[in-house]
Write an enzyme that holds these catalytic residues in place. Structure first.
Site, PDB file in Angstrom:
ATOM      1  N   GLU A  18      -9.231 -32.167  56.384  1.00  0.00           N
ATOM      2  CA  GLU A  18      -9.027 -32.076  54.930  1.00  0.00           C
ATOM      3  C   GLU A  18      -8.481 -33.398  54.390  1.00  0.00           C
ATOM      4  O   GLU A  18      -8.129 -34.292  55.149  1.00  0.00           O
ATOM      5  CB  GLU A  18      -8.016 -30.958  54.599  1.00  0.00           C
ATOM      6  CG  GLU A  18      -8.655 -29.643  54.182  1.00  0.00           C
ATOM      7  CD  GLU A  18      -9.192 -29.670  52.755  1.00  0.00           C
ATOM      8  OE1 GLU A  18      -9.144 -30.741  52.102  1.00  0.00           O
ATOM      9  OE2 GLU A  18      -9.687 -28.626  52.298  1.00  0.00           O
ATOM     10  N   ARG A 101       2.295 -21.942  52.512  1.00  0.00           N
ATOM     11  CA  ARG A 101       2.224 -23.366  52.856  1.00  0.00           C
ATOM     12  C   ARG A 101       1.483 -24.098  51.747  1.00  0.00           C
ATOM     13  O   ARG A 101       0.757 -23.493  50.958  1.00  0.00           O
ATOM     14  CB  ARG A 101       1.503 -23.582  54.188  1.00  0.00           C
ATOM     15  CG  ARG A 101       0.014 -23.229  54.182  1.00  0.00           C
ATOM     16  CD  ARG A 101      -0.711 -23.877  55.343  1.00  0.00           C
ATOM     17  NE  ARG A 101      -2.108 -23.497  55.494  1.00  0.00           N
ATOM     18  CZ  ARG A 101      -3.131 -24.048  54.846  1.00  0.00           C
ATOM     19  NH1 ARG A 101      -2.915 -24.990  53.923  1.00  0.00           N
ATOM     20  NH2 ARG A 101      -4.378 -23.657  55.083  1.00  0.00           N
ATOM     21  N   ASN A 103      -1.428 -26.526  50.254  1.00  0.00           N
ATOM     22  CA  ASN A 103      -2.824 -26.808  50.559  1.00  0.00           C
ATOM     23  C   ASN A 103      -3.159 -28.171  49.966  1.00  0.00           C
ATOM     24  O   ASN A 103      -2.410 -29.113  50.168  1.00  0.00           O
ATOM     25  CB  ASN A 103      -3.740 -25.685  50.072  1.00  0.00           C
ATOM     26  CG  ASN A 103      -5.067 -25.662  50.808  1.00  0.00           C
ATOM     27  OD1 ASN A 103      -5.116 -25.932  52.012  1.00  0.00           O
ATOM     28  ND2 ASN A 103      -6.147 -25.355  50.122  1.00  0.00           N
ATOM     29  N   GLU A 121      -3.388 -18.042  55.954  1.00  0.00           N
ATOM     30  CA  GLU A 121      -4.579 -17.222  56.161  1.00  0.00           C
ATOM     31  C   GLU A 121      -4.498 -16.455  57.480  1.00  0.00           C
ATOM     32  O   GLU A 121      -3.952 -16.955  58.461  1.00  0.00           O
ATOM     33  CB  GLU A 121      -5.820 -18.117  56.182  1.00  0.00           C
ATOM     34  CG  GLU A 121      -6.082 -18.815  54.862  1.00  0.00           C
ATOM     35  CD  GLU A 121      -7.066 -19.954  54.999  1.00  0.00           C
ATOM     36  OE1 GLU A 121      -8.074 -19.939  54.280  1.00  0.00           O
ATOM     37  OE2 GLU A 121      -6.823 -20.855  55.814  1.00  0.00           O
ATOM     38  N   ASN A 154      -6.597 -25.709  45.502  1.00  0.00           N
ATOM     39  CA  ASN A 154      -7.501 -26.626  46.186  1.00  0.00           C
ATOM     40  C   ASN A 154      -7.781 -27.878  45.378  1.00  0.00           C
ATOM     41  O   ASN A 154      -6.871 -28.486  44.843  1.00  0.00           O
ATOM     42  CB  ASN A 154      -8.766 -25.895  46.640  1.00  0.00           C
ATOM     43  CG  ASN A 154      -9.000 -26.085  48.122  1.00  0.00           C
ATOM     44  OD1 ASN A 154      -8.826 -27.190  48.638  1.00  0.00           O
ATOM     45  ND2 ASN A 154      -9.373 -25.030  48.820  1.00  0.00           N
ATOM     46  N   ASP A 204     -13.994 -26.151  47.352  1.00  0.00           N
ATOM     47  CA  ASP A 204     -12.850 -26.603  48.150  1.00  0.00           C
ATOM     48  C   ASP A 204     -12.305 -27.904  47.560  1.00  0.00           C
ATOM     49  O   ASP A 204     -11.829 -27.920  46.438  1.00  0.00           O
ATOM     50  CB  ASP A 204     -13.300 -26.725  49.615  1.00  0.00           C
ATOM     51  CG  ASP A 204     -12.160 -26.682  50.610  1.00  0.00           C
ATOM     52  OD1 ASP A 204     -11.063 -27.153  50.272  1.00  0.00           O
ATOM     53  OD2 ASP A 204     -12.358 -26.198  51.738  1.00  0.00           O
TER      54      ASP A 204
END
Length: 299
Positions: A18, A101, A103, A121, A154, A204
């Site tokens: 990511e 948490r 992202n 998740e 996101n 995303d």
């Protein structure tokens, strides 16, 4: 238009790669592997990778004007010193939500570090909903909270004139826009500028190009799409040889190359056989458009 070329430049086997960020000073691509708790730096000249391991899932990384980097680690905004591999906590959010948490995160044009949270998740995109919030870390290290009730915070970026903030809450299947005040960092007047189609799957990470068009990585869709936020139309689709595309940024010479991260987690053994480059870093050339340099955190 030049012909588009897609190549896997690094077979990193990220569980969930990511937050790609180009660092011009070192000709390097920074990125994270969230569950592996690693921040990685790939030198595009030597092709070597350096990695720093932190103490919790690390979901985004950004440049810091004073040197080093900043990262979102667990529910903490941290300063990252690459040389001694240390992380110093600058601020903590969601203290009452032990299962949360951070992202995705990105620095705004004024040097604030925007990042949002989500519940952990149980499987990719399976989680307790509406547990997240969007925050920003100001240069003086105070934190502002913009809104809550977020599923999976996101992709984010800002318009070329710095008047619009673009944002994705993945499970809304929408790219949203807000009016944005550069001086105060305030956002208002939320609206949707693009709704994803079924085959595009889950929006995303996101970045903007110099023409003000948005590029969105589509998780499970194996593609990045180029959108016009003013008309709400999709302009282009670039398909990759992996399904779980997670984020994208421009980099390389003149910011004319696009780098795309992806994930392996969630693929079964058959999927991994069919997608041997899953978890790698991809470079796309020949798009015919450039991006802009990332903004550094000024705190």
């Amino acid at each position: 238009m030049s012909s588009i070329k897609i190549e896997c430049v690094l077979r990193e086997n990220c569980h969930c790669g990511e937050s790609p960020v180009w660092e011009e000073a070192s000709n390097s691509l920074l990125f994270v592997d969230i569950p592996a708790k690693k921040v990685c730096r790939w030198d595009s000249l030597s092709k070597q990778v350096q990695r720093v391991t932190v103490d919790a899932p690390v979901s985004s990384v950004a440049l810091r004007q004073s040197g080093g980097y900043v990262a979102t680690v667990g529910t903490k905004f941290c300063a990252l010193n690459w040389e001694d591999q240390s992380a110093v906590v600058l601020a903590t959010v969601d203290k009452e939500k032990k299962n949360n948490r951070f992202n995705d995160g990105k620095v705004d044009p004024a040097g604030r570090y925007f990042a949002g949270t989500m519940a952990e998740e149980t499987a990719p995109a399976v989680l307790e909903r509406r547990q997240g919030s969007l925050y920003s870390l100001f240069p003086d290290h105070h934190v502002e909270k913009y809104f809550d009730q977020v599923d999976i915070s996101n992709g984010l970026d800002w318009s070329m004139d710095h008047k619009i903030f673009y944002y994705i809450d993945s499970l809304s299947y929408s790219v949203d826009a807000f009016d944005y005040d550069l001086q105060t960092g305030k956002i208002s007047n939320r609206r949707s500028v693009y709704k994803l189609e079924k085959e595009e799957q889950i929006p995303d990470g996101m970045c903007i190009d110099v023409e003000g068009k948005l590029w969105v990585a589509c998780y499970n869709g194996g593609r990045v799409i180029r959108l016009d936020p003013e008309t709400g139309k999709r302009l282009q689709t670039v398909k990759l040889p992996v399904d779980k595309t997670t984020s994208c940024c421009f980099g390389g010479k003149d910011y004319s190359e696009m780098y795309v991260t992806c994930a392996r987690d969630g693929l079964d053994s058959k999927g991994l056989l069919q997608q041997p480059e899953a978890g790698g870093i991809f470079k796309i050339t020949g798009l015919g458009v450039k991006g802009i340099p990332p903004y550094p955190y000024t705190g």
